[in-house]
Design an enzyme around this catalytic site. Structure first.
Site, PDB file in Angstrom:
ATOM      1  N   PHE A 140       0.858  -1.182   0.000  1.00 38.72           N
ATOM      2  CA  PHE A 140       0.000   0.000   0.000  1.00 38.72           C
ATOM      3  C   PHE A 140       0.892   1.229   0.000  1.00 38.72           C
ATOM      4  CE2 PHE A 140      -2.646   3.176   2.225  1.00 38.72           C
ATOM      5  CZ  PHE A 140      -3.887   3.001   1.644  1.00 38.72           C
ATOM      6  N   GLY A 141       0.888   1.989  -1.081  1.00 39.52           N
ATOM      7  CA  GLY A 141       1.802   3.106  -1.236  1.00 39.52           C
ATOM      8  C   GLY A 141       1.131   4.446  -0.993  1.00 39.52           C
ATOM      9  N   LEU A 142       1.311   4.993   0.212  1.00 44.08           N
ATOM     10  CA  LEU A 142       0.772   6.314   0.543  1.00 44.08           C
ATOM     11  C   LEU A 142       1.885   7.245   1.030  1.00 44.08           C
ATOM     12  CD1 LEU A 142      -1.683   8.195   0.855  1.00 44.08           C
ATOM     13  CD2 LEU A 142      -1.973   7.272   3.174  1.00 44.08           C
ATOM     14  N   SER A 149       2.397  12.640   7.746  1.00 45.04           N
ATOM     15  CA  SER A 149       1.103  12.925   8.362  1.00 45.04           C
ATOM     16  C   SER A 149       0.190  13.792   7.499  1.00 45.04           C
ATOM     17  CB  SER A 149       1.318  13.612   9.719  1.00 45.04           C
ATOM     18  OG  SER A 149       1.995  12.760  10.616  1.00 45.04           O
ATOM     19  N   ASN A 251      -8.041   3.501   8.392  1.00 42.57           N
ATOM     20  CA  ASN A 251      -8.902   3.249   9.539  1.00 42.57           C
ATOM     21  C   ASN A 251      -9.036   1.756   9.813  1.00 42.57           C
ATOM     22  OD1 ASN A 251     -10.398   4.897  11.461  1.00 42.57           O
ATOM     23  ND2 ASN A 251     -12.208   3.805  10.741  1.00 42.57           N
ATOM     24  N   ARG A 254      -5.683   0.688  11.406  1.00 47.20           N
ATOM     25  CA  ARG A 254      -5.570   1.202  12.774  1.00 47.20           C
ATOM     26  C   ARG A 254      -6.385   0.362  13.744  1.00 47.20           C
ATOM     27  NH1 ARG A 254      -6.493   7.346  10.564  1.00 47.20           N
ATOM     28  NH2 ARG A 254      -4.297   7.813  10.086  1.00 47.20           N
ATOM     29  N   ARG A 279      13.484 -15.462  39.246  1.00 45.38           N
ATOM     30  CA  ARG A 279      14.710 -14.748  39.604  1.00 45.38           C
ATOM     31  C   ARG A 279      14.788 -14.548  41.124  1.00 45.38           C
ATOM     32  NH1 ARG A 279      19.776 -13.154  37.508  1.00 45.38           N
ATOM     33  NH2 ARG A 279      20.353 -11.116  38.371  1.00 45.38           N
ATOM     34  N   GLU A 374       0.577   4.430  10.726  1.00 45.15           N
ATOM     35  CA  GLU A 374      -0.891   4.498  10.737  1.00 45.15           C
ATOM     36  C   GLU A 374      -1.378   5.650  11.617  1.00 45.15           C
ATOM     37  OE1 GLU A 374      -1.811   2.723   8.524  1.00 45.15           O
ATOM     38  OE2 GLU A 374      -0.646   0.879   8.513  1.00 45.15           O
ATOM     39  N   PHE A 394      -4.956  21.195  13.476  1.00 41.81           N
ATOM     40  CA  PHE A 394      -3.924  20.538  12.677  1.00 41.81           C
ATOM     41  C   PHE A 394      -2.964  21.542  12.029  1.00 41.81           C
ATOM     42  CE2 PHE A 394      -7.338  17.463  12.863  1.00 41.81           C
ATOM     43  CZ  PHE A 394      -6.670  16.277  13.088  1.00 41.81           C
TER      44      PHE A 394
END
Length: 395
Positions: A140-142, A149, A251, A254, A279, A374, A394
């Site tokens: 998946f190429g994004l 972001s 989504n 994620r 231990r 993601e 944002f």
């Protein structure tokens, strides 16, 4: 008066969450756990140390035969299982290694889901049955070298040339890229961002593998290079425009991470609990000291809360009521808390915590990548912040 017998306390399931699962869900979990225990666990530390995933094609076929590739999709050879069953599978896969869960997530929730949701009938019939069986691998190429972001700023471009498309650009940090048979590539066009189904044997396409990673080492990570890649008109997804397409796929992935991160947490918690009981220092197991018990209890609490959150989101997804903001809440919380569990478990193991004889440092390193991909902590924080306040922060 309720005379129902109360089950014994189980340190492996301290909150008794198993009682909330159906027999079918437990059976799916058990089958995935068995494959991981028999096929992957004996080798995963060596694969991580050497930075390789040997025999990945046969492993992918075994995962396909088990039915976990695109397992939550309907038709075209996919298993059609529930979102909760898919989540439980992700938990078991990541309890073995985040790289293995990434292989399955990218195949099913990104590449296959993109084709299933947005592709033509020809795309679906050509690729989905083979991908579900593990006979074809997808990527998946994004993300791009300079674009993470803010995918709307991507520089990869698709332009018309007669009846064809010509793609030029680069994608970065692409899981499965070097071994993929098909790539779903997102590119800018005159009509906005569009998705393309790109067979990786197309002229001008190459996928050099990224080396020198200190995280997700048992995973194939690549760059995608698109140098005047010529595709027919039908290679484009016909209906979706803009970021709606890739974000819908993210989504899905994620959601799987919400569950998967708890697998890494469980593995590290169990390693710490076992080690603390074995231990001996100052004449008794370190599990008998108050400070160690505080660490174990804190880890068990956060693990239990994370699984409960994942299960709640899974039930909402199965009911068709899950919102993207709720997935962001799950991804943000569970990866962050899983990473803290791994770090705390490392302190329980002391110096042994940095050895690949134990799974803790491997999970800890892997989760540093899961924390970022993601959607970073910052992006999911702002998604939830906007949902709470109604104000976007944002920019």
């Amino acid at each position: 008066m309720n005379n129902r017998k109360i089950s014994a306390f189980d340190p492996q399931d301290p909150a008794g969450i198993d009682e909330l699962l159906t027999p079918e869900e437990k059976a799916v979990r058990a089958s995935v756990r068995q494959l991981c225990d028999e096929r992957i666990e004996p080798h995963i530390a060596e694969w991580f140390e050497h930075g390789s995933l040997p025999d990945v094609r046969n492993l992918t076929k075994e995962l396909g035969a088990l039915g976990v590739l695109g397992m939550h999709l309907e038709g075209y050879g996919c298993a059609g299982m529930s979102a909760t069953e898919y989540g439980l599978a992700c938990l078991e896969l990541e309890a073995t290694d985040s790289g293995i869960r990434s292989l399955v997530s990218v195949q099913g929730s990104l590449a296959m889901f993109a084709i299933w949701q947005w592709g033509t009938e020809q795309h679906k019939e050509e690729w989905l049955p083979r991908m579900a069986a593990g006979e074809a691998i997808g990527c998946f190429g994004l993300t791009e070298p300079d674009v993470g972001s803010d995918p709307g700023s991507m520089r990869t471009r698709a332009r018309r040339d007669g009846g064809d498309w010509i793609l030029d650009g680069r994608k970065m940090w692409i899981t499965n890229g070097s071994i993929a048979d098909v790539a779903v590539v997102w590119a800018q066009t005159d009509d906005g961002v569009r998705g393309f189904v790109v067979p990786t044997n197309t002229a001008g396409f190459s996928a050099p593998e990224i080396k020198h990673k200190l995280s997700l080492r048992a995973s194939v990570t690549s760059e995608l290079v698109l140098d005047s890649v010529r595709l027919p008109a039908e290679a484009a997804f016909p209906d979706v425009r803009g970021l709606k397409g890739p974000l819908s796929c993210l989504n899905e992935a994620r959601y799987g991470i919400v569950w998967g991160a708890m697998g890494a947490a469980r593995s590290s918690l169990q390693a710490a609990l076992s080690y603390a009981n074995d231990r001996v220092q100052f004449g008794r197991p370190v599990a008998g000291f108050q400070l160690t018990q505080q660490k174990l209890v804190d880890m068990a609490l956060e693990y239990s809360k994370g699984v409960l959150l994942a299960l709640h989101l899974g039930r909402r997804k199965d009911a068709g009521t899950l919102r993207p903001e709720q997935v962001s809440m799950g991804k943000l919380n569970n990866v962050r808390e899983a990473l803290e569990i791994c770090r705390t478990a490392r302190t329980v193991l002391g110096a042994n915590g940095i050895s690949l004889e134990y799974p803790v440092i491997r999970h800890m390193n892997n989760l540093e990548s899961v924390l970022t991909y993601e959607g970073t902590v910052e992006m999911h924080t702002l998604v939830v912040g906007q949902a709470l306040t109604g104000l976007a922060a944002f920019r």
